[in-house]
Scaffold this active site. Structure first.
Site, PDB file in Angstrom:
ATOM      1  N   GLU A  16       0.716  -1.324   0.010  1.00  0.00           N
ATOM      2  CA  GLU A  16       0.016   0.561   0.534  1.00  0.00           C
ATOM      3  C   GLU A  16       1.224   1.343  -0.078  1.00  0.00           C
ATOM      4  OE1 GLU A  16      -3.090  -0.383  -1.058  1.00  0.00           O
ATOM      5  OE2 GLU A  16      -2.897  -2.696   0.047  1.00  0.00           O
TER       6      GLU A  16
HETATM    7  C1  LIG Z   1       3.287  -9.916   0.357  1.00  0.00           C
HETATM    8  C2  LIG Z   1       3.069  -8.765  -0.313  1.00  0.00           C
HETATM    9  C3  LIG Z   1       1.566  -8.898  -0.755  1.00  0.00           C
HETATM   10  C4  LIG Z   1       1.077  -7.684  -1.897  1.00  0.00           C
HETATM   11  N1  LIG Z   1      -0.225  -7.349  -1.717  1.00  0.00           N
HETATM   12  C5  LIG Z   1      -1.015  -6.810  -3.394  1.00  0.00           C
HETATM   13  C6  LIG Z   1      -1.686  -6.316  -3.785  1.00  0.00           C
HETATM   14  O1  LIG Z   1      -2.689  -7.713  -3.283  1.00  0.00           O
HETATM   15  N2  LIG Z   1      -2.497  -6.079  -4.813  1.00  0.00           N
HETATM   16  C7  LIG Z   1      -1.051  -4.949  -5.510  1.00  0.00           C
HETATM   17  O2  LIG Z   1      -1.056  -4.980  -6.151  1.00  0.00           O
HETATM   18  N3  LIG Z   1       0.115  -5.031  -4.972  1.00  0.00           N
HETATM   19  C8  LIG Z   1       0.850  -6.448  -3.740  1.00  0.00           C
HETATM   20  N4  LIG Z   1       2.212  -5.749  -3.179  1.00  0.00           N
HETATM   21  C9  LIG Z   1       3.099  -5.110  -3.313  1.00  0.00           C
HETATM   22  C10 LIG Z   1       3.330  -4.086  -3.084  1.00  0.00           C
HETATM   23  O3  LIG Z   1       2.410  -2.696  -3.190  1.00  0.00           O
HETATM   24  C11 LIG Z   1       4.089  -3.599  -3.912  1.00  0.00           C
HETATM   25  O4  LIG Z   1       5.571  -4.613  -3.187  1.00  0.00           O
HETATM   26  C12 LIG Z   1       4.856  -2.107  -3.253  1.00  0.00           C
HETATM   27  O5  LIG Z   1       4.034  -0.770  -3.347  1.00  0.00           O
HETATM   28  C13 LIG Z   1       6.587  -1.594  -2.892  1.00  0.00           C
HETATM   29  O6  LIG Z   1       6.813  -1.599  -5.169  1.00  0.00           O
HETATM   30  P1  LIG Z   1       7.854  -2.866  -5.641  1.00  0.00           P
HETATM   31  O7  LIG Z   1       7.872  -3.568  -4.507  1.00  0.00           O
HETATM   32  O8  LIG Z   1       7.405  -2.837  -6.662  1.00  0.00           O
HETATM   33  O9  LIG Z   1       8.995  -1.361  -5.108  1.00  0.00           O
HETATM   34  P2  LIG Z   1      10.245  -0.509  -5.989  1.00  0.00           P
HETATM   35  O10 LIG Z   1       8.369   0.205  -6.290  1.00  0.00           O
HETATM   36  O11 LIG Z   1      10.657  -1.105  -6.627  1.00  0.00           O
HETATM   37  O12 LIG Z   1      10.645   0.133  -4.349  1.00  0.00           O
HETATM   38  C14 LIG Z   1      11.445  -0.247  -4.218  1.00  0.00           C
HETATM   39  C15 LIG Z   1      12.267   1.101  -3.009  1.00  0.00           C
HETATM   40  O13 LIG Z   1      12.847   2.055  -4.077  1.00  0.00           O
HETATM   41  C16 LIG Z   1      11.772   3.359  -3.355  1.00  0.00           C
HETATM   42  N5  LIG Z   1      11.143   3.916  -4.302  1.00  0.00           N
HETATM   43  C17 LIG Z   1      10.721   4.271  -5.822  1.00  0.00           C
HETATM   44  N6  LIG Z   1      10.314   5.173  -5.478  1.00  0.00           N
HETATM   45  C18 LIG Z   1      11.034   6.105  -5.104  1.00  0.00           C
HETATM   46  C19 LIG Z   1      10.755   7.590  -5.200  1.00  0.00           C
HETATM   47  N7  LIG Z   1      10.456   7.914  -5.977  1.00  0.00           N
HETATM   48  N8  LIG Z   1      11.624   8.207  -4.194  1.00  0.00           N
HETATM   49  C20 LIG Z   1      11.980   7.611  -3.255  1.00  0.00           C
HETATM   50  N9  LIG Z   1      11.641   6.161  -2.854  1.00  0.00           N
HETATM   51  C21 LIG Z   1      11.361   5.629  -3.829  1.00  0.00           C
HETATM   52  C22 LIG Z   1      10.679   2.896  -2.377  1.00  0.00           C
HETATM   53  O14 LIG Z   1      10.180   3.030  -1.887  1.00  0.00           O
HETATM   54  C23 LIG Z   1      10.691   1.498  -2.079  1.00  0.00           C
HETATM   55  O15 LIG Z   1      12.202   1.525  -0.645  1.00  0.00           O
HETATM   56  C24 LIG Z   1       2.323  -6.836  -2.458  1.00  0.00           C
HETATM   57  C25 LIG Z   1       3.527  -6.985  -2.044  1.00  0.00           C
HETATM   58  C26 LIG Z   1       3.855  -8.345  -1.260  1.00  0.00           C
HETATM   59  C27 LIG Z   1       5.385  -8.099  -0.586  1.00  0.00           C
END
Ligand SMILES: Cc1cc2nc3c(=O)[nH]c(=O)nc-3n(C[C@H](O)[C@H](O)[C@H](O)COP(=O)(O)OP(=O)(O)OC[C@H]3O[C@@H](n4cnc5c(N)ncnc54)[C@H](O)[C@@H]3O)c2cc1C
Length: 597
Positions: A440
């Site tokens: 989220e």
């Molecule tokens: C157990 C679990 C359940 C989930 N459930 C759902 C679900 O039901 N539906 C769904 O759609 N998704 C779901 N997710 C996905 C989750 O919402 C995403 O993993 C999360 O939003 C982060 O995205 P990412 O993993 O691609 O990380 P990334 O976007 O790749 O981020 C990696 C790091 O970079 C940082 N970062 C990225 N951009 C910036 C910026 N502009 N400035 C500063 N820092 C930045 C982030 O804070 C993070 O620390 C789930 C994930 C997990 C692990």
């Protein structure tokens, strides 16, 4: 196995003594039936379900996890049966719209129930939890036909919902998403792509699963403007609402992960699945915010839930576990040693857990009430509540989950080496709590939302809307009896505003300044917001003690905890302030090439 007892006295205190709940709901059209008596009867029933049905499945669910079979995902033993009881007792319909079979009780009541259910078993709550946002999205943006087709079964709980955003290459930056939606002759869309990390993407608890999916039309522009929103059922739904053919959406695998192991986190393949557009083309992300805002408050509850569960169990342990003597002389002279609760450091950890849990509860219930005002208040009240929610939601989501994780870790520490051993269940709480800072919207993304969009983006208006409310509260409580809380609150409120202006000035010259300050700014804001709620709780407790009302020891404990919060947790703002005002150079000056091993 950790045990859970719903903190009914504290829940009642927040609802009926700190927040003026009765007056609020009597003033909101449609909520007249939500009297304190009815709400507390419902909460007591919810507590029994959480304590007796769900808590016993928390550790076994973690051990067993989910499995992918030929028939789809199988949830741990007991989960489906608990869900059947949940539906039979009408819980999913509690705060949903009466037009589609809901009971139209306040969202706040639903959030109280979710707190208890989620504290007992967060993994289990993930299944009905996602339905709530799905319902809200369809209620707000679905066509009349979509509402009629999906809402009654979602609201009754016969079907559950999901949120399908994330793809393997994009989570925070959804503008990169690739899932395609191709228009079909019958007005539907063929959805093709792979979504990952989809909570409750598949399971054996409900007859159908309604996926809310973002995808891109073939001619859509790149970036977030090209994103549209679709409803994609696991089983197609006939015009009469009955379940039809299987749709081309399947769970390809279940992620193996650190915590919430009983919650199925699915890789979902959409192979030309039939989907139906929600709202207009290209507005998908805007519409999705309804879902995401609901889910953000839902995730804030997770921080509270893990803080509470860890605190309850650590407290029981600290009263029983004997180790060494109190520094001021034996407190258990007949025993071989004193219980560890006599030691200042153990108390530091317990009080941190308690202060985080109880402060967060007040903030979350307040936010939930704002949500009800947005939905049921007149235009002016709704706008004011909406502005407050816009500011406070990222703070609640990120600050409470960070603080909740800290609280969960203290629980392990209080158990000593036993905290690290699975049998006791304290390490599970830490593992389960960790995800809340990621999904989220990560803490970093919430912080950018707070500082960039909400505070600086509104020219300070949203922040001032809230600090004016805090200021009015301070002015109304200038009595010396409250001074130990009100005076520091006033100083922090002023400092928050001055500091925000200073960062705003810096960010105008160099946008990296906002990015560099954001997380410290969010944490600072979180501590000050919680101080506002702790001050309110302390004022009520002071009044009740002075009046000789009721359970004095409850109110005295509140005052002790408020003092602990103001003396030991609130000063953490100082470190955040120094850090965020130190500027972006100490982060950005080092060339990327120097980040080398
Ligand atoms: C157990 C679990 C359940 C989930 N459930 C759902 C679900 O039901 N539906 C769904 O759609 N998704 C779901 N997710 C996905 C989750 O919402 C995403 O993993 C999360 O939003 C982060 O995205 P990412 O993993 O691609 O990380 P990334 O976007 O790749 O981020 C990696 C790091 O970079 C940082 N970062 C990225 N951009 C910036 C910026 N502009 N400035 C500063 N820092 C930045 C982030 O804070 C993070 O620390 C789930 C994930 C997990 C692990």
């Amino acid at each position: 196995m950790p045990s859970y007892k719903a903190p009914l006295r504290d829940i009642d205190f927040v609802i009926n003594e700190v927040l003026d709940t009765e007056a609020l709901y009597q003033s909101l059209p449609g909520y007249e039936e939500a009297t304190p008596d009815l709400m507390s009867a419902i909460i007591e029933e919810g507590a029994k379900f959480a304590e007796n049905v769900l808590a016993p499945l928390n550790q076994s669910g973690d051990e067993e996890g989910c499995t992918l079979t030929e028939d789809g995902v199988k949830t741990p033993t007991g989960f489906a049966e608990a869900y059947r009881q949940y539906v039979e007792n009408g819980w999913p319909a509690l705060s949903a719209d009466a037009e589609f079979g809901g009971q139209s009780m306040p969202n706040m009541l639903g959030i109280v129930i979710n707190e208890m259910v989620g504290t007992a078993n967060w993994s289990w709550l993930m299944y009905p939890g996602l339905s709530h946002g799905c319902i809200k999205t369809l209620e707000a943006h679905g066509s009349p036909e979509q509402k009629a087709k999906y809402l009654p079964s979602l609201i009754s709980g016969e079907w559950t919902g999901t949120m399908c955003l994330t793809e393997s290459h994009c989570g925070s930056d959804l503008g990169l998403l690739r899932t395609k939606a191709e228009p079909q002759a019958d007005g539907s869309y063929a959805i093709t792509g792979t979504k990952i990390f989809i909570s409750a993407g598949d399971h054996d608890m409900s007859d159908n699963i309604v996926h809310i999916v973002i995808a891109r039309l073939p001619d859509a522009p790149e970036g977030t403007k090209g994103i549209s929103l679709f409803v994609v059922p696991k089983y197609n739904v006939n015009d009469d609402g009955s379940i039809g053919e299987r749709n081309a959406v399947h769970c390809a695998s279940i992620e193996k992960k650190m915590g919430i192991k009983a919650s199925a986190t699915c890789v979902m393949n959409f192979d030309g699945a039939k989907g139906y557009l929600i709202g207009e083309h290209g507005r998908g992300l805007n519409l999705m915010f309804t879902f995401m805002n609901t889910a953000r408050i839902g995730t804030a509850i997770q921080g509270l839930a893990h803080a509470e569960l860890s605190y309850q169990n650590a407290l029981a342990y600290a009263k029983e576990r004997l180790a060494m003597r109190s520094l001021t002389g034996p407190k258990n002279p007949d025993g071989p040693a004193d219980p560890i609760i006599v030691h200042p450091d153990v108390r530091r950890m317990l009080l941190t857990q308690k202060a985080i849990a109880e402060g967060s509860r007040a903030l979350i219930y307040y936010l939930a009430q704002l949500g009800d005002v947005v939905e049921h208040g007149d235009e002016d009240r709704a706008k004011e509540a909406d502005d407050l929610m816009a500011l406070l939601t990222p703070i609640a989501k990120a600050f409470i989950t960070e603080a909740g994780y800290e609280a969960a870790n203290h629980g392990v520490q209080i158990y000593g080496g036993h905290g690290f051993i699975r049998e006791w269940g304290m390490e599970q709480i830490v593992r389960d709590a960790r995800i809340a800072m990621l999904y989220e919207g990560t803490t970093g993304i919430q912080a950018l939302d707070l500082l960039g969009r909400k505070v600086l983006g509104s020219g300070g208006k949203l922040l001032m809307g809230f600090t004016e409310q805090v200021g009015a509260y301070i002015d109304a409580h200038s009595d010396e009896a409250y001074a130990e809380f009100i005076k520091p609150l006033a100083a922090y409120k002023d400092e928050w505003l001055t500091m925000s202006l200073e960062i705003g000035g810096k960010a105008m010259e160099n946008p990296d300044e906002a990015g560099a300050a954001a997380v410290d700014y969010l944490m600072y804001s979180g501590y000050v917001v919680l101080a506002y709620f702790w001050a309110q709780m302390a004022v009520v407790a002071t009044d009740r003690i002075a009046a000789g009302d009721g359970d004095t020891s409850f109110y005295e404990a509140k005052l002790h905890t408020a003092r602990f919060y103001f003396d030991r947790l609130l000063p953490r703002t100082g470190a955040h302030k120094d850090s965020l005002l130190s500027g972006a150079d100490n982060l950005m000056a080092m060339p990327e090439a120097m980040f080398a091993i």
